[in-house]
Structures are given as C-alpha cells and as structure tokens.
Design a protein around this motif. Sequence first.
Motif, PDB file in Angstrom:
ATOM      1  N   PHE A 152       0.409  29.607 -24.941  1.00  0.00           N
ATOM      2  CA  PHE A 152      -0.630  29.962 -23.975  1.00  0.00           C
ATOM      3  C   PHE A 152      -0.128  29.841 -22.539  1.00  0.00           C
ATOM      4  N   VAL A 153       0.495  28.732 -22.194  1.00  0.00           N
ATOM      5  CA  VAL A 153       0.925  28.503 -20.813  1.00  0.00           C
ATOM      6  C   VAL A 153       1.996  29.494 -20.379  1.00  0.00           C
ATOM      7  N   PRO A 154       3.066  29.722 -21.167  1.00  0.00           N
ATOM      8  CA  PRO A 154       4.059  30.733 -20.729  1.00  0.00           C
ATOM      9  C   PRO A 154       3.464  32.124 -20.563  1.00  0.00           C
ATOM     10  N   GLY A 161       1.714  35.842 -12.835  1.00  0.00           N
ATOM     11  CA  GLY A 161       2.820  36.185 -11.949  1.00  0.00           C
ATOM     12  C   GLY A 161       2.897  37.671 -11.673  1.00  0.00           C
ATOM     13  N   LEU A 162       2.603  38.495 -12.691  1.00  0.00           N
ATOM     14  CA  LEU A 162       2.587  39.947 -12.480  1.00  0.00           C
ATOM     15  C   LEU A 162       1.460  40.352 -11.535  1.00  0.00           C
ATOM     16  N   TYR A 163       0.310  39.682 -11.644  1.00  0.00           N
ATOM     17  CA  TYR A 163      -0.803  39.995 -10.748  1.00  0.00           C
ATOM     18  C   TYR A 163      -0.496  39.605  -9.304  1.00  0.00           C
ATOM     19  N   ILE A 164       0.033  38.410  -9.117  1.00  0.00           N
ATOM     20  CA  ILE A 164       0.227  37.881  -7.769  1.00  0.00           C
ATOM     21  C   ILE A 164       1.457  38.483  -7.099  1.00  0.00           C
ATOM     22  N   ASP A 165       2.557  38.570  -7.836  1.00  0.00           N
ATOM     23  CA  ASP A 165       3.822  39.039  -7.254  1.00  0.00           C
ATOM     24  C   ASP A 165       4.445  40.072  -8.195  1.00  0.00           C
ATOM     25  N   PRO A 166       3.966  41.317  -8.174  1.00  0.00           N
ATOM     26  CA  PRO A 166       4.532  42.333  -9.075  1.00  0.00           C
ATOM     27  C   PRO A 166       5.983  42.636  -8.719  1.00  0.00           C
ATOM     28  N   PRO A 167       6.804  42.970  -9.697  1.00  0.00           N
ATOM     29  CA  PRO A 167       8.223  43.252  -9.418  1.00  0.00           C
ATOM     30  C   PRO A 167       8.378  44.493  -8.547  1.00  0.00           C
ATOM     31  N   TYR A 283       1.616  40.620 -23.740  1.00  0.00           N
ATOM     32  CA  TYR A 283       0.403  40.350 -24.502  1.00  0.00           C
ATOM     33  C   TYR A 283      -0.294  39.108 -23.953  1.00  0.00           C
ATOM     34  N   THR A 284      -1.604  39.202 -23.822  1.00  0.00           N
ATOM     35  CA  THR A 284      -2.379  38.032 -23.412  1.00  0.00           C
ATOM     36  C   THR A 284      -2.398  37.009 -24.544  1.00  0.00           C
ATOM     37  N   PRO A 285      -2.628  35.737 -24.250  1.00  0.00           N
ATOM     38  CA  PRO A 285      -2.769  34.759 -25.332  1.00  0.00           C
ATOM     39  C   PRO A 285      -3.956  35.102 -26.228  1.00  0.00           C
ATOM     40  N   THR A 286      -3.920  34.647 -27.444  1.00  0.00           N
ATOM     41  CA  THR A 286      -5.035  34.893 -28.355  1.00  0.00           C
ATOM     42  C   THR A 286      -6.306  34.255 -27.796  1.00  0.00           C
ATOM     43  N   SER A 287      -7.424  34.945 -27.986  1.00  0.00           N
ATOM     44  CA  SER A 287      -8.735  34.494 -27.505  1.00  0.00           C
ATOM     45  C   SER A 287      -8.743  34.311 -25.990  1.00  0.00           C
TER      46      SER A 287
END
Length: 371
Positions: A152-154, A161-167, A283-287
């Motif tokens: 979940f945490v990773p 991180g993609l939302y705040i600082d996109p590559p 992929y988002t974490p489950t639930s």
Amino acid sequence: MREGITVGVSASDRARLEAILANRNSRQKHVWRARIVLLTADGLGTNEIMRKAGTSKVTVWRWQERFMQAGVEGLLHDKTRPSRIPPLPASMHERTVSLTLGDPPGETTHWTAAMMAKAAGISVSSVQRIWRAHGLQPHRVRQFKLSRDPDFVPKLRDIVGLYIDPPAHAIVLSVDEKSQIQALDRTQPGLPLKPGRCGTMTHDYKRNGTTTLFAALDVLEGKVIGRCMQRHRHQEFIRFLNTIEAAIPIGKIVHVILDNYGSHKHPKVRAWLDRNPRFVFHYTPTSASWLNAVEGFFAKLTRRRLTRGAFHSLVDQSLRRRDQRQSQAFHLDGRSRQHHRRRQTRVPNVRSDPLVRDRPAVSSPRSVAAS
C-alpha cells in the motif's frame, strides 16, 4: 414605600426609564416596572404607587428590590423559573446512554428515539436531549474500508508522486470506466426554477438504454479523453487504449493510473502493453480507488449532468445542439447525423452517449480488432 429603603435613580437611568415609557413598542410589563421605579424615585408611597401602577404591594416591593440589585437591565429580564416538570435524575441519563450503546431488542439494527423512549420510560424529547448532550447519533453510520494491500505505502507514494511532480516529457492519465450510465427521460416535463419555488422533476422515469463511459483525465491540464461503449470488458478497454494512443503526441511517455479491475490486468491487455512500450501502468492499492483522480470527474459528472438530466435516447441531436449553445463541456455525439442514418439498420459496436467530451477520431472497430 417601606421604611429604610431608598431608591436612587441617576440621570442616565431616568432617561432610559422614561424612554421605555415613551416607546409605544415597549412591552407592557417593562412599562409598569419602569413606572414603579420612577414613582418611587419621586418619593411616592407604596399605596400611591400601587394605585397608579395598578399592581399589588408585593409586586411593587419586588421590582424596587430588583432595580436596586441589577439596575435598569434587571427590569428588562425575568429570572429563570424552575420547570413545572422535575429534571430527570442522573441515573436515568446513565441508563439511557447505556441502553443506546448496546444492541436494540428484536431484529432491529439500531435504536430510534421512540424505541428508546418506550424502553426507558421517558419522553422522546428527553431521549433526544440526552443523545444530543452525549453526542450519540444511533441513526448515523460511517462507512470505511481499509486496504489490505501489503504494498500500500509504495503504491501510494508512487501515485501521489505522479500527481505532485509528474516526470518531464511525459503525461499522467487517470483512467477508469463508469459503467451502467442510464439515459433516463422523465415521464412529464418539469417546471423551471423561479423566485420562491424550486425546480420540479417527476420521480418516475423511462429508461432509454445504458452505456459505459471510459475516461482518461490529464491530471496536469485537466482535459478528458472519453469514449462510450456498450460493455466494459478487456476488448473495450484495449479499444480505449488505442484511442488514447491516437490522441497523445508521439514521443511522450504515458503514465496511466488505474484500479485493479479484472479487465485492466487481462493477458491481452498485458500483451498490448508489450507492443506499446511508452505506456506505463500504475495500479492503485486494493480497496483504494479513491486515489484515482478520475473518480472526482465521475462524481462531478453525476451531480451536474446525470442526476437532473433528461435524455430521450443515447444519441439525442436536439440535446446536442442545446449543449453546444450553452456549454462546450459535453457533447452528446461526435458523429454526424448522416453517419447515424447510414448505420441505423446495423447495431453499432460502440455507442455514443450524451456525456462524452470532445474526442479525437478513433479507428474503426475492425482495425482495432485487427490490431
């Protein structure tokens, strides 16, 4: 006036009391209280004050004493009187709270005020006061869902991180599908909003078909690539990925944030990823689909377009013209009327919908299937 009692009225107090007497909007009880004090200050006796104020001796003495203790403000406010009904004892409060925290009798799932009043032997209003004092709300429940994903945490840090600082030289897309969108038409036309009356809408409706909206939200620019289809299997998802591929300029890496729906992890989808290396799935974490930003777009779409909308069909040209005049946010269909006339005898593989934003030209179903 009783012996040994002297009532002194200052100039400011006398001005306030005379203003009360002169004001036609003053309450009568305030008027005769002020008159009692002014007559007392003028040196009149108790009997004379009783005659001019039209009150009893005890009343005269009471307001003379109140003025000496609290001044003019004391004449304008009554003292709190005890209730004719004695307050509930602390033991009754404790018993009501204890019953509320337990399970209700029978097959019911939660307490109501009427049930608790009957069980505790007190009134419904008393139950409501006790619940309010202790912050108890048996009629409400908060839903929750804890993710059991070991990563979940990773995954959370990766997506945030993609939302705040996109590559750099890349685009971040939040992708998901909203299934079972119903084209509902009201059985009778409603009345518009007017001063003093809200708009009206019939509670019953006619269902004119359903569709599934595939949407890809550009997190940085706020643009949406959308396409509606009849179903939401892996075939339709691959077709939508081809739509995204055609819309994104060549040379940009595409980071796709999506949930763990089965069609997103289908072997044919993974094979498509192998053929399109510039696409990277996150992929988002489950639930934890709340991490997907496109869910906010779906919620806004539901509130501002679907809930009060009236759709005569999945493809409604009259609504399309109206929407083009009022707003460029949504279009019912990107194809021409002649195109629908040519295809009216065949069942299309992809349905249009009154909810699709401007979308680029897409490949035909045959070319998608061939790819």
